[in-house]
Design an enzyme around this catalytic site. Structure first.
Site, PDB file in Angstrom:
ATOM      1  N   ASN A 203       0.799  -1.219   0.000  1.00  0.00           N
ATOM      2  CA  ASN A 203       0.000   0.000   0.000  1.00  0.00           C
ATOM      3  C   ASN A 203       0.835   1.274   0.000  1.00  0.00           C
ATOM      4  OD1 ASN A 203       0.504  -1.312   2.568  1.00  0.00           O
ATOM      5  ND2 ASN A 203      -0.511   0.418   3.544  1.00  0.00           N
TER       6      ASN A 203
ATOM      7  N   CYS B 122       5.999  11.978  11.860  1.00  0.00           N
ATOM      8  CA  CYS B 122       5.197  13.059  12.426  1.00  0.00           C
ATOM      9  C   CYS B 122       3.742  12.980  12.017  1.00  0.00           C
ATOM     10  CB  CYS B 122       5.783  14.397  12.026  1.00  0.00           C
ATOM     11  SG  CYS B 122       7.399  14.620  12.756  1.00  0.00           S
TER      12      CYS B 122
END
Lengths: 143, 390
Positions: B155, B329
């Protein structure tokens, strides 16, 4: 990540970006592995931060906290700047997601690292004045 | 270029196609019968619609309709495949499950749960392109191995796995082979009989059907232990009243993909090529991640030095572009994606990752717009980065 409109404002239009050529206080905290680095440049005259700028590698919160922290200490005395806490930066940004609070810690540490550099350049030990000077809190998630 | 909206996150989900919506609409309105209520025609029509969809999905896979079982999602299909096989009597108490380090969390977290139950889980490494280490697979299969699960295509980086080679190795050693084909189904040819796949998971919302519907292909003769018990729908494999409208939609979406796959894949691949060439030639210090050739038609995954992925996608969003990143992040864990780590990227490189996944609704104008904005954004972010060096 859900950011406040204040964070988005400082992320989209960051204040005080860049370098100061004749800076007399420069500090850098963070590291590449953790994914955020902040570098602060200051021009200090008569114990007052006349000018300040930053360069940051990092996420949206890292850029926004850098921008906000520089705004908060600009024109302030060193003594006032040393009182800047990460929670004050978070508050000024109308909050940060929990996973991003470490960015505000980094911003506080970057300011202190620059001030420590200012003292060191004059042959003064910054530790009694400033205490911890950077990388105290950051990146504890990694080895 | 004038500001536009560009959806370039088709690996996350796809829009429902108009023809798919039209096909499912009657089952959201007048045709509300329960397929199990076979004594009146309303129920019989619902049942017939589900069976038609089963045939449509089976046809794309080269399977028998009796081998297709509808589920609530691709994740559920993965859960059923892994838990159902490991818990089934057919594996005769064998405890080893072999999978890879780059699987979707639907597999990884299910494997972890099985490990906590006492199963012996082995995670195969991959090379720098994300291709599974075949020698490691051969070495990992032992007498106690019940199942091997390797995703058809990744993916994040789009790399397609050598499914036939893996299946042959498994069958030589008497081991079952499952593949998570959620990203691959409908985008690349997957014939379960030719490839030798025993179980295959797929999802509707990656091929222009709605979210909340998936299917598991289970080769005839296999009896995985159901994880959802109740009224015995789907021949007892998956209880719960059938989600008729979404199943009809999945069937129609599969039929369309089956019919148009070759043409669509060629088109999407040409768009991705344009994007990759444009980005790599115009943006310094950029690189493609994943296999250069053996990758999903729509996947372009990059890394850029001296910038962080979250600020990149936030800036792209401001320009109207939807994209994804494997940067630390962007997650709550603050660790970069396990896939980018497994292909050998350093933390600092993985932080600057960007995934753009195109599909049939995208155009060359979209691609040119992405390149133009990306160039501008990277220039701005790099100028404010303390680690950028030209």
């Amino acid at each position: 990540m859900e950011y406040s409109s204040k964070v988005m404002d400082h992320f989209t239009n960051p204040r005080n970006v860049g370098e100061i050529e004749d800076a007399n206080a420069v500090g850098q905290v963070g590291n590449l592995k953790c994914g955020d680095i902040m570098k602060i440049y200051m021009k200090i005259e008569d114990d007052v931060i006349k000018d300040i700028s930053f360069k940051t590698f990092g996420c949206g919160a890292a850029i926004a906290t850098s921008s906000m922290a520089t705004e908060m200490v600009k024109g302030k005395t060193i003594k006032e700047a040393l009182q800047l806490t990460n929670s004050a930066v978070v508050e000024a940004l109308e909050g940060l997601p929990p996973a991003k609070v470490h960015c505000s810690v980094l911003a506080e540490e970057a300011i202190k690292a620059a001030l420590a550099n200012y003292y060191k350049e004059q042959g003064i030990d910054p530790t009694p004045i400033i205490g911890c000077t950077g990388n105290c809190e950051h990146c504890h998630n990694h080895d | 270029m004038e500001k536009r909206f560009v959806y370039a996150d088709n690996a996350a989900t796809t829009p429902v196609a108009a023809e798919v919506l039209n096909k499912m609409m009657p089952y959201l309105t007048g045709e509300y019968g329960n397929p199990s209520a076979g004594f009146y025609t309303l129920g019989q029509r619902a049942k017939a619609a589900v069976e038609e969809a089963r045939k449509q999905v089976a046809e794309v896979l080269g399977a028998d309709p009796k081998e297709i079982f509808f589920m609530g999602s691709g994740t559920e299909a993965d859960n059923f495949a892994l838990r159902g096989v490991m818990h089934s009597k057919q594996v005769k108490g064998k405890k080893r499950l072999i999978t890879t380090k780059i699987e979707h969390h639907a597999i990884l977290h299910t494997a972890e749960a099985l490990a906590n139950e006492g199963y012996d889980v082995v995670y195969l490494p991959v090379d720098n392109y994300g291709v599974v280490d075949i020698e490691a697979l051969k070495n990992a299969i032992n007498e106690d191995t019940a199942l091997v699960s390797v995703m058809a295509a990744n993916n994040e980086i789009g790399t397609i796995q050598p499914l036939k080679e893996i299946a042959d190795i498994c069958h030589d050693r008497g081991v079952l082979f499952h593949t998570d084909a959620v990203q691959a189904f409908g985008h690349i040819p997957l014939n379960v009989k030719e490839l030798g796949i025993d179980l295959l998971s797929l999802s509707g919302h990656k091929i222009n059907a709605p979210k909340g519907v998936g299917a598991l292909y289970i080769r005839s003769g296999l009896m995985p232990l159901p994880i959802i018990t109740g009224g015995g729908q789907e021949k007892g494999r998956r209880s719960g009243t059938e989600n008729v409208p979404s199943i009809v939609a999945l069937g129609e979406a599969a039929r369309i993909k089956g019919e148009r796959m070759e043409r669509e894949a060629a088109y999407v691949r040409s768009l991705s090529k344009r994007l990759q060439e444009g980005v790599l030639s115009k943006i310094p210090q950029s690189a493609l991640t994943g296999h250069p050739e053996n990758r999903l038609p729509g996947n372009s995954s990059f890394v850029f030095s001296a910038v962080e992925g979250e600020s990149l996608i936030m800036n792209l969003n401001i320009e109207g572009i939807c994209a994804a990143t494997g940067s630390a992040c962007s997650t709550a864990s603050l660790d970069p994606s396990h896939v980018l780590m497994s292909i050998g990227l350093a933390h600092e490189v993985a932080h600057g990752s960007l995934r753009l996944t195109l599909d049939v609704q995208n155009t060359e104008e979209d691609v040119d717009y992405i390149i133009e904005k990306l160039e501008k954004i990277l220039d701005r972010l790099r100028k404010m980065s303390p680690v950028w060096e030209e």
